[in-house]
Design an enzyme around this catalytic site. Structure first.
Site, PDB file in Angstrom:
ATOM      1  N   CYS A   9       0.841  -1.200   0.000  1.00  0.00           N
ATOM      2  CA  CYS A   9       0.000   0.000   0.000  1.00  0.00           C
ATOM      3  C   CYS A   9       0.877   1.252   0.000  1.00  0.00           C
ATOM      4  CB  CYS A   9      -0.907  -0.007   1.220  1.00  0.00           C
ATOM      5  SG  CYS A   9      -1.873   1.504   1.417  1.00  0.00           S
ATOM      6  N   ASP A  48      21.637   0.337 -15.819  1.00  0.00           N
ATOM      7  CA  ASP A  48      21.416  -0.862 -15.001  1.00  0.00           C
ATOM      8  C   ASP A  48      20.480  -1.810 -15.754  1.00  0.00           C
ATOM      9  OD1 ASP A  48      20.569  -2.743 -13.145  1.00  0.00           O
ATOM     10  OD2 ASP A  48      20.339  -1.313 -11.511  1.00  0.00           O
TER      11      ASP A  48
END
Length: 412
Positions: free
Chosen positions: A201, A338
């Protein structure tokens, strides 16, 4: 605000002229469209230029991790039913590129602007938009972009005082949390295929419950709002309960979702769904994406996928096996350096396809496919991959700079 037609100051006019000159020099030197360098020069001469250029426009901003370039194009087509549009259609979505785009639209009524997620709050302050479309948030460019919840928090703080109508995807908890601080929100059930960035959440950190298409937090009660617009099959359901057919030349469910959000945005500007959706049919390709080109005697379809959510959507578009697939991944500045996100993508969905791997990081991709248990071939060039591929239309899936490399090679 829109309607204010106060002429540009001499300084602003000088900035626009200098920016266009810099862009022209960049194009002549073969360094791309020149929109970014042109905008940088213009903003250096007049730091308030973006606000000045937007003052006579009704502006809509579009931001998301995936789909913002396509949605910007769909909204622009829809709003042309109501007047001239200026837009950064080629995807230069930071302040310099946006400034360049607006500098070319002195006669426009509407500004339809794609904005990089990190710059949304700042651009919204500058251009006083009438509407902001928020589509999704997911992991992207792991070395550059903030973690997704931090990005949602930036949106939430930056939009809290905005008078704009926020058109937001009710199916993405991060987007809902970001939009919930705003005064006027139109919720759209646009769907969310990639859920791996929204299991906790954003409000309290609790575990998100996801029964069916619904979602809620069992700890704090944060839950999916009731949408007033929805994608249902091949139709857009509007707030009055009318279902309007979606006819697109762009493939896949993700683009139907983009069209649904675009119809909701168009309605904010008074364009009815039927008119908006009919106009969206004109869009065949977006900055080369979805184009089918002929190269070395073969048909190639060009597909862009920049992050795990994008790859998931793209796999749903490709022709069934044994259609050959070429995968190309780079890790340059515009991609993020990355490549660990490759391990978040379920490449087993490519089982049965002949796979060819190219690009700067072809060995990274090769290791990932080896672990997934797939058969593939590493090639040095696109030419080699195409010449090695068995019969059938070849699906080319590439991340951002790899996609540009492919376009240049095939002359697209």
């Amino acid at each position: 605000m829109a309607g204010n037609t106060e002429p540009l100051s001499p300084r602003a006019k000088l900035a626009v002229t200098a920016g266009k000159a810099a862009a022209a020099v960049s194009r002549a030197a073969g360094r791309g469209s020149g929109s970014v360098i042109g905008g940088k020069v213009a903003l250096r001469l007049d730091p308030d230029l973006l606000a000045r250029l937007a003052q006579h426009l009704d502006v809509v901003l579009v931001s998301a991790t995936n789909g913002k370039t396509t949605t910007t194009r769909l909204i622009a087509e829809a709003l042309r039913a109501a007047g001239p549009v200026v837009s950064n259609a080629l995807g230069a979505n930071m302040p310099a590129g946006i400034t360049s785009a607006l500098a070319g639209g002195s006669d426009a009524k509407f500004g339809v602007i794609e904005v990089d997620e990190k710059y949304l709050a700042g651009v919204a302050r500058d251009v006083t938009p009438k509407c902001i479309a928020l589509l999704n948030l997911s992991r992207d460019q792991l070395d550059r972009a903030a973690e997704t919840r931090m990005l949602a928090e930036k949106w939430r703080e930056g939009l809290s005082g905005s008078k704009a109508v926020i058109v937001a995807n009710a199916d993405d908890p991060l987007v809902v949390w970001a939009a919930s601080s705003s005064q006027q929100v139109v919720w759209v059930a646009a769907g969310q295929a990639w859920k791996d960035d929204a299991w906790s959440c954003p409000s309290c950190g609790g575990v998100m419950q996801r029964p069916g298409d619904d979602w809620f937090c069992g700890q704090c009660g944060f839950r999916r709002p009731t949408p007033t617009w929805a994608l249902t099959g091949d139709h857009v359901l509007d707030p009055h309960g009318s279902a309007w057919p979606i006819h697109l030349q762009l493939p896949g469910r993700a683009n139907k979702a983009n069209a649904t959000s675009s119809a909701a945005v168009a309605a904010v500007f008074g364009v009815p769904p039927q008119v908006a959706l009919e106009r969206m049919y004109q869009v065949q390709a977006v900055a080369g994406r979805y184009d089918v080109v002929s190269f070395l005697g073969r048909d190639l379809r060009l597909l862009l996928a920049k992050n795990p959510a994008g790859w998931l959507e793209t796999f749903s578009l490709i022709d069934p096996p044994p259609a050959p697939v070429v995968l190309s991944v780079n890790a340059r500045g515009a991609d993020g350096t990355d490549t660990s996100w490759l391990w978040d993508v379920d490449y087993t969905q490519l089982a049965g396809h002949p796979i060819f791997v190219i690009g700067d990081r072809k060995l990274d991709m090769a290791v990932r496919l080896e672990v997934a248990g797939l058969d593939f071939r590493v090639c040095e060039t696109l030419d080699e991959a195409v010449q090695s591929a068995p019969p059938g239309r070849i699906e080319i899936i590439a991340n951002y700079t790899a996609f540009q490399d492919v376009r240049r090679r095939v002359g697209n």
